[in-house]
Design a protein around this motif. Structure first.
Motif, mmCIF file in Angstrom:
data_model
loop_
_atom_site.group_PDB
_atom_site.id
_atom_site.type_symbol
_atom_site.label_atom_id
_atom_site.label_comp_id
_atom_site.label_asym_id
_atom_site.label_seq_id
_atom_site.Cartn_x
_atom_site.Cartn_y
_atom_site.Cartn_z
ATOM 1 N N LYS A 238 -28.578 39.338 19.503
ATOM 2 C CA LYS A 238 -28.755 38.452 18.345
ATOM 3 C C LYS A 238 -27.464 37.712 18.014
ATOM 4 N N ASN A 241 -26.685 35.130 20.838
ATOM 5 C CA ASN A 241 -27.565 33.960 20.747
ATOM 6 C C ASN A 241 -27.179 33.045 19.594
ATOM 7 N N THR A 247 -31.199 30.393 21.054
ATOM 8 C CA THR A 247 -32.559 30.301 20.479
ATOM 9 C C THR A 247 -33.014 28.859 20.366
#
Length: 332
Positions: A238, A241, A247
């Motif tokens: 997470k 990204n 994303t």
């Protein structure tokens, strides 16, 4: 439908030539265009996959080097080929000549092939170390589409981003790691034999049976380690990204693939119509700007003509009675 909603919001189209450069974008904001795209004719799944593959860019990896045989064919094809003879026949003749060639000529091309292979390996290793997240995403998407198109074929592994966090080990692999790191006498207790005394297939079978026989409380230790590692991995992914905008790149790519599945002709038609509308608006604005001074000139010209007409009528009215008087006196 997904297509209609996404096209209302505005989908960006990217040229397949440039690898993942989102510079050539065109947004379809009008709802009429979105409705038309949603009502496109259904196509076969094969053509849909081919359309999608055209949009997904290639990895950009260096090309594999030629072998000694292909180098020989490349050099001697022009001299061997003559007009009138088919290319397949010349290729067959060259293959026979390569078989019957002496060791000196073969060695010449083999040395060249080895040199090219060494240069390729260096270049490919450099390329793998500098793989970007957008390239890794594109290679994964491309491999999945190729697998769907040709399920019987085997394809090479997709590119991996070297800076991305590595996937965690499973509970079974953690057990295998501990068993290999253990001493030989401990290995014999767990597996019956040490790894030095077994082949690869035998050791794999022994590890599988030992894992199945393992008690639950000891298995849970490895399982808890795997769960904790996977939670850490998710958090790291997470964060990575968010830093690199992965994303956003992935969402843009999925939108682009979904639009490409509708077909290039349809997209071009819509694009032309949208461009025509913009051009018409510009032309109208330019006409309005040009008409304003023209109208003023027309008014001024009309005023001038009216004044001149009035003057001429006055002159004629004054002169006519004088002429009549002269005529009357002459008759008398």
């Amino acid at each position: 439908m997904f297509f209609s909603s996404s096209l209302r919001q505005g989908v960006s189209l990217v040229s397949p030539i440039s690898p993942l450069t989102f510079s050539r974008s065109f947004s379809f904001s009008s709802p009429n265009l979105a409705r038309r795209y949603a009502k496109t004719k259904p196509v076969s799944p094969k053509t849909e996959l081919i359309r999608k593959l055209r949009v997904v860019p290639k990895s950009g990896a260096p090309k594999r080097p030629l072998s000694a045989y292909t180098l020989y064919m490349k050099d001697s094809f022009k001299s061997a080929h003559t007009r009138g003879t088919p290319a397949t026949q010349t290729m067959a003749n060259l293959a026979n000549s390569w078989k019957s060639a002496d060791s000196a000529t073969k060695q010449k091309y083999e040395v060249e092939a080895q040199r090219l292979k060494a240069a390729y390996e260096k270049e490919y290793a450099k390329f793998l170390n500098n793989v970007k997240p957008d390239q890794a995403l594109a290679s994964v998407k491309r491999r999945n589409l190729l697998k769907k198109l040709n399920p019987s074929k085997s394809f090479s592994k997709p590119l991996v981003d070297p800076n991305a966090p590595k996937k965690p080990l499973s509970s079974y692999i953690l057990f295998v790691k501990d068993a290999r790191a253990a001493a030989p006498d401990v290995q014999t207790q767990i597996l019956g034999k040490s790894f030095a005394e077994m082949s690869i297939t035998e050791s794999a079978k022994a590890l599988g049976s030992a894992w199945n026989r393992m008690p639950k409380d000891r298995k849970e230790l490895y399982q808890n380690q795997a769960v904790a590692a996977s939670a850490k991995y998710r958090e790291a992914v997470k964060a990575y990204n968010a830093r690199n905008g992965v994303t956003k790149i992935a969402s843009e790519m999925t939108k682009r693939i979904s639009v490409a599945a509708l077909g290039r002709r349809v997209l071009l038609k819509g694009r032309r119509k949208a461009v025509k509308r913009v051009v018409k608006r510009k032309v109208r604005k330019s006409k309005k700007v040009l008409k304003k001074p023209v109208r003023k000139t027309k008014k001024t010209a009309a005023k001038k003509t009216a004044k001149t007409a009035k003057k001429t009528t006055k002159k004629t009215i004054k002169k006519k009675p004088a002429k009549k008087v002269v005529k009357k006196t002459a008759r008398k």
